[in-house]
Scaffold this motif. Sequence first.
Motif, PDB file in Angstrom:
ATOM      1  N   TRP A  71       5.776  -4.284  15.253  1.00  0.00           N
ATOM      2  CA  TRP A  71       6.688  -5.160  15.981  1.00  0.00           C
ATOM      3  C   TRP A  71       6.332  -6.563  15.521  1.00  0.00           C
ATOM      4  CZ3 TRP A  71       9.727  -2.527  19.629  1.00  0.00           C
ATOM      5  CH2 TRP A  71       9.233  -1.328  20.133  1.00  0.00           C
ATOM      6  N   ARG A 123       2.361  -6.427  16.593  1.00  0.00           N
ATOM      7  CA  ARG A 123       1.689  -5.268  17.210  1.00  0.00           C
ATOM      8  C   ARG A 123       2.055  -4.032  16.401  1.00  0.00           C
ATOM      9  NH1 ARG A 123      -0.349  -8.636  19.362  1.00  0.00           N
ATOM     10  NH2 ARG A 123      -0.986  -8.966  21.504  1.00  0.00           N
ATOM     11  N   GLY A 124       1.220  -3.004  16.467  1.00  0.00           N
ATOM     12  CA  GLY A 124       1.552  -1.767  15.768  1.00  0.00           C
ATOM     13  C   GLY A 124       2.780  -1.111  16.389  1.00  0.00           C
ATOM     14  N   ARG A 125       3.711  -0.684  15.530  1.00  0.00           N
ATOM     15  CA  ARG A 125       4.894   0.040  16.018  1.00  0.00           C
ATOM     16  C   ARG A 125       4.976   1.316  15.186  1.00  0.00           C
ATOM     17  NH1 ARG A 125      10.110   0.790  14.686  1.00  0.00           N
ATOM     18  NH2 ARG A 125      11.624   0.917  16.386  1.00  0.00           N
ATOM     19  N   VAL A 177      -2.654  -0.848  12.474  1.00  0.00           N
ATOM     20  CA  VAL A 177      -2.370  -2.054  11.675  1.00  0.00           C
ATOM     21  C   VAL A 177      -3.461  -3.109  11.830  1.00  0.00           C
ATOM     22  CG1 VAL A 177       0.113  -1.650  11.896  1.00  0.00           C
ATOM     23  CG2 VAL A 177      -1.019  -3.225  13.489  1.00  0.00           C
ATOM     24  N   ILE A 181      -4.247  -1.702  27.223  1.00  0.00           N
ATOM     25  CA  ILE A 181      -5.008  -2.952  27.295  1.00  0.00           C
ATOM     26  C   ILE A 181      -4.438  -3.925  28.327  1.00  0.00           C
ATOM     27  CG2 ILE A 181      -3.741  -4.209  25.474  1.00  0.00           C
ATOM     28  CD1 ILE A 181      -7.489  -3.752  25.436  1.00  0.00           C
ATOM     29  N   LEU A 205       5.924   9.809  23.988  1.00  0.00           N
ATOM     30  CA  LEU A 205       7.126   9.212  23.403  1.00  0.00           C
ATOM     31  C   LEU A 205       6.706   7.921  22.709  1.00  0.00           C
ATOM     32  CD1 LEU A 205       9.503   9.665  26.482  1.00  0.00           C
ATOM     33  CD2 LEU A 205       9.576  10.972  24.344  1.00  0.00           C
ATOM     34  N   GLU A 206       6.868   7.841  21.409  1.00  0.00           N
ATOM     35  CA  GLU A 206       6.443   6.664  20.652  1.00  0.00           C
ATOM     36  C   GLU A 206       7.667   6.014  19.994  1.00  0.00           C
ATOM     37  OE1 GLU A 206       3.976   4.530  19.958  1.00  0.00           O
ATOM     38  OE2 GLU A 206       5.265   3.666  18.412  1.00  0.00           O
ATOM     39  N   GLY A 252      -0.186   3.054  17.111  1.00  0.00           N
ATOM     40  CA  GLY A 252      -0.025   1.702  17.652  1.00  0.00           C
ATOM     41  C   GLY A 252      -0.798   0.657  16.873  1.00  0.00           C
ATOM     42  N   GLY A 266       7.819   3.910  17.476  1.00  0.00           N
ATOM     43  CA  GLY A 266       7.772   3.769  16.021  1.00  0.00           C
ATOM     44  C   GLY A 266       7.758   5.109  15.311  1.00  0.00           C
TER      45      GLY A 266
HETATM   46  C1  LIG Z   1      -2.788  -7.267  13.521  1.00  0.00           C
HETATM   47  C2  LIG Z   1      -3.832  -6.866  14.531  1.00  0.00           C
HETATM   48  C3  LIG Z   1      -5.185  -6.931  14.191  1.00  0.00           C
HETATM   49  C4  LIG Z   1      -6.145  -6.549  15.114  1.00  0.00           C
HETATM   50  N1  LIG Z   1      -7.451  -6.437  14.715  1.00  0.00           N
HETATM   51  C5  LIG Z   1      -8.338  -5.851  15.540  1.00  0.00           C
HETATM   52  C6  LIG Z   1      -9.628  -5.491  15.062  1.00  0.00           C
HETATM   53  O1  LIG Z   1      -9.945  -5.649  13.886  1.00  0.00           O
HETATM   54  N2  LIG Z   1     -10.506  -4.931  15.940  1.00  0.00           N
HETATM   55  C7  LIG Z   1     -10.176  -4.720  17.250  1.00  0.00           C
HETATM   56  O2  LIG Z   1     -11.037  -4.254  18.009  1.00  0.00           O
HETATM   57  N3  LIG Z   1      -8.948  -5.007  17.722  1.00  0.00           N
HETATM   58  C8  LIG Z   1      -8.011  -5.527  16.880  1.00  0.00           C
HETATM   59  N4  LIG Z   1      -6.739  -5.744  17.314  1.00  0.00           N
HETATM   60  C9  LIG Z   1      -6.410  -5.474  18.725  1.00  0.00           C
HETATM   61  C10 LIG Z   1      -6.327  -3.990  19.070  1.00  0.00           C
HETATM   62  O3  LIG Z   1      -5.889  -3.245  17.960  1.00  0.00           O
HETATM   63  C11 LIG Z   1      -5.383  -3.794  20.259  1.00  0.00           C
HETATM   64  O4  LIG Z   1      -5.769  -4.615  21.340  1.00  0.00           O
HETATM   65  C12 LIG Z   1      -5.344  -2.370  20.765  1.00  0.00           C
HETATM   66  O5  LIG Z   1      -5.150  -1.497  19.691  1.00  0.00           O
HETATM   67  C13 LIG Z   1      -4.222  -2.239  21.786  1.00  0.00           C
HETATM   68  O6  LIG Z   1      -4.136  -0.905  22.218  1.00  0.00           O
HETATM   69  P1  LIG Z   1      -2.994  -0.458  23.242  1.00  0.00           P
HETATM   70  O7  LIG Z   1      -3.118   1.001  23.379  1.00  0.00           O
HETATM   71  O8  LIG Z   1      -3.056  -1.300  24.449  1.00  0.00           O
HETATM   72  O9  LIG Z   1      -1.608  -0.824  22.525  1.00  0.00           O
HETATM   73  P2  LIG Z   1      -1.048  -0.336  21.131  1.00  0.00           P
HETATM   74  O10 LIG Z   1      -2.102   0.292  20.307  1.00  0.00           O
HETATM   75  O11 LIG Z   1      -0.325  -1.496  20.555  1.00  0.00           O
HETATM   76  O12 LIG Z   1      -0.040   0.825  21.518  1.00  0.00           O
HETATM   77  C14 LIG Z   1       1.199   0.625  22.148  1.00  0.00           C
HETATM   78  C15 LIG Z   1       2.162   1.644  21.580  1.00  0.00           C
HETATM   79  O13 LIG Z   1       3.311   1.710  22.398  1.00  0.00           O
HETATM   80  C16 LIG Z   1       4.461   1.774  21.577  1.00  0.00           C
HETATM   81  N5  LIG Z   1       5.599   1.257  22.355  1.00  0.00           N
HETATM   82  C17 LIG Z   1       5.848  -0.004  22.733  1.00  0.00           C
HETATM   83  N6  LIG Z   1       6.984  -0.066  23.452  1.00  0.00           N
HETATM   84  C18 LIG Z   1       7.453   1.189  23.532  1.00  0.00           C
HETATM   85  C19 LIG Z   1       8.592   1.774  24.140  1.00  0.00           C
HETATM   86  N7  LIG Z   1       9.479   1.046  24.825  1.00  0.00           N
HETATM   87  N8  LIG Z   1       8.769   3.114  24.006  1.00  0.00           N
HETATM   88  C20 LIG Z   1       7.874   3.902  23.327  1.00  0.00           C
HETATM   89  N9  LIG Z   1       6.799   3.371  22.727  1.00  0.00           N
HETATM   90  C21 LIG Z   1       6.573   2.041  22.844  1.00  0.00           C
HETATM   91  C22 LIG Z   1       4.103   0.916  20.389  1.00  0.00           C
HETATM   92  O14 LIG Z   1       4.929   1.157  19.289  1.00  0.00           O
HETATM   93  C23 LIG Z   1       2.650   1.291  20.179  1.00  0.00           C
HETATM   94  O15 LIG Z   1       2.527   2.396  19.340  1.00  0.00           O
HETATM   95  C24 LIG Z   1      -5.738  -6.144  16.422  1.00  0.00           C
HETATM   96  C25 LIG Z   1      -4.390  -6.073  16.762  1.00  0.00           C
HETATM   97  C26 LIG Z   1      -3.427  -6.421  15.822  1.00  0.00           C
HETATM   98  C27 LIG Z   1      -1.968  -6.307  16.214  1.00  0.00           C
END
Ligand SMILES: Cc1cc2nc3c(=O)[nH]c(=O)nc-3n(C[C@H](O)[C@H](O)[C@H](O)COP(=O)(O)OP(=O)(O)OC[C@H]3O[C@@H](n4cnc5c(N)ncnc54)[C@H](O)[C@@H]3O)c2cc1C
Length: 604
Positions: A72, A91-93, A101, A574, A42-43, A97, A45
């Motif tokens: 977001w 954050r990516g939405r 972005v 993370i 369930l995503e 994720g 975005g």
């Molecule tokens: C602008 C930016 C630049 C970055 N640059 C780098 C880089 O160059 N190199 C690097 O190594 N790292 C980089 N990072 C960090 C890295 O991308 C993140 O730490 C990592 O992708 C996080 O992964 P995650 O799976 O924890 O969360 P995410 O990839 O953020 O995934 C979380 C997902 O959950 C979804 N979500 C949230 N709440 C809900 C809900 N209530 N219901 C359903 N879905 C929900 C979100 O929409 C998202 O798709 C960057 C991050 C950002 C934001």
Amino acid sequence: MANSIKDVADHAFDYVIAGGGTAGLALAAGLAANSSTQVLVLEAGPENLEESSPIRIPAPPGVVINDPKYAWVFKSSPQKHLEGREVVVQRGRTLGGSSAVNFTVWNHPPAGDVDAWEKLGNPGWNWELFQKYAKKAESFTSSSPERQALYRQEPHLSSHGVDGPLKTKFPDWVFKGDVIIQDAMQNLGIPVAKDPYGGDPIGTSMLAACVDPRTHTRSYAATAYYLPNKEKANLKVLCNAIVERVVFNDQHNDENVEASGVQFIHDGVKHVVHVRKEVVICAGALKTPQILELSGIGSRDILEPLGIKPRIILPGVGENLQEHAFCGVTFELQSKNAFETLDLFNDKAFAAEQHKLHKEQKGMAAMTITNFCFAPLKSTTETPSEAVKLIALQRQNIEERIRSGTLPPGLKEQWMMQLERMEEAKSGECEIVIIPGLFGGAAEPGKAYVTLIASANSMFSRGSVHVTSCDPNVDPAIDLGYFAEEFDLKLVTEMIKFARRLGETEPLKSIIAKETVPGSNVTTDEQIQDYIKRTLSSTYHTVSTAVMLPRDMNGVVDSKLRVYGTKNVRVADISIVPLHVAAHTQSTAYVIGGVAADIIMKDT
Ligand SMILES: Cc1cc2nc3c(=O)[nH]c(=O)nc-3n(C[C@H](O)[C@H](O)[C@H](O)COP(=O)(O)OP(=O)(O)OC[C@H]3O[C@@H](n4cnc5c(N)ncnc54)[C@H](O)[C@@H]3O)c2cc1C
């Protein structure tokens, strides 16, 4: 096309994953590899999977992060030690994720930073495990011998993966000033990193990026883990589905509660999906605590005032937030020596031309940020003895705080580990990222810039993220906690001074016309600190808000990622990182997703 609500609502799945981001999609692909399991993601975005999406084009970095179609856009609470400033946090939405972005940088933490996770009470979570899963995720394409000669760096192929779903490579478009800056770093005493992907990234290095070598487009969780699996009958992905809470079976406040489903909102309507085996929360460090708290898992003090019935008391939920932070030093380049920089993209006609060229796999839109330095504080202060003094004072401060008995559980162990890492000077708490161009603010037409981003990678400050409403559409309150610990401000101050010394070191010195930011009127430590407080930004690397630590250390999940007090709820993103690493965080998120898939398959 991902699935529709009809395929999901009121259906039952073996595994329901909340959040189709970096770790979430890696996990989904791993679980769906077994064709007899039914997996739902369930995503919140949209999909954004069209090939023409701006997500796919690597440069200029960050163009989509202020657009709610992709991201977001949160604001922190007013930061007490940044003169009340609210810091923007994106954050990516979207499906994929934050990997959709982010700035595409692919790097690995120092081995010792990951080994610290195991030492903090998480058996098996060490560098060996990290390296195994990072390689499993990656398919690295080496650069041509000419490019290697230009970078003066041979990739250590044995430290890379060769057949993982995520494509990585060095960019074909190169900022010619990178080599000059690498030379200046070496002249300032920073060595070339021995093995950036093999656990020893300390020094200067050119880093690869998550870019597909065939198309020069972004390789990210959706292209690597979703698209190749989208036809699988046992994998369903519903986008625009906001997870509200985990639904539990029994009505008692037991210590072994069992999830029976997940409640979510789609098109403004609430639905429930049933789960046969496990719910895994993968919503990222800023949203995972919100789902836990709305499910009644957290601290009584947060839940009860909002009328949320506490089911499992876990005071660590949303606490212990750890983040990196950065400040820039920008130099205007001498026009006679001007290099092509990202500033050119300010001209709309140039940007359009580059995007056209990108379709032919040419031009600057395929560039990525490539040039980095990871150094311990001891290599960053003007003399190592200054760092030794700063660290010793911090040790004294921490020991006094430990004696006073006022620290929350688990913090003592984390801080002692951070101190040890700094004392042995084997981590990269001071990072310099070379941005070919002005970073933030408006460039003067016709001028070229380079920005040295000083990123502090081991902050002692801790923040928090908590719900303020029962409505899942209301953003949580994010306190980044910046400079709650004074040492962190001193660390960033030393890094700004280091970046300035780099600008005064040949051969970089000769191509610089002047420092534009913070500028020549900022000279004393006090003035530098004032500049830092006005401009400090988040690096989007927030971790540790649903931390993997023993429960008596304020842990939220155990070393199998299971939320304490539940039978079948895990967190895999993370937010479980036990102690921050001196690295960009996407490789860590992919590793967590991959490890989680194997743990869950074995356990259930
Ligand atoms: C602008 C930016 C630049 C970055 N640059 C780098 C880089 O160059 N190199 C690097 O190594 N790292 C980089 N990072 C960090 C890295 O991308 C993140 O730490 C990592 O992708 C996080 O992964 P995650 O799976 O924890 O969360 P995410 O990839 O953020 O995934 C979380 C997902 O959950 C979804 N979500 C949230 N709440 C809900 C809900 N209530 N219901 C359903 N879905 C929900 C979100 O929409 C998202 O798709 C960057 C991050 C950002 C934001």
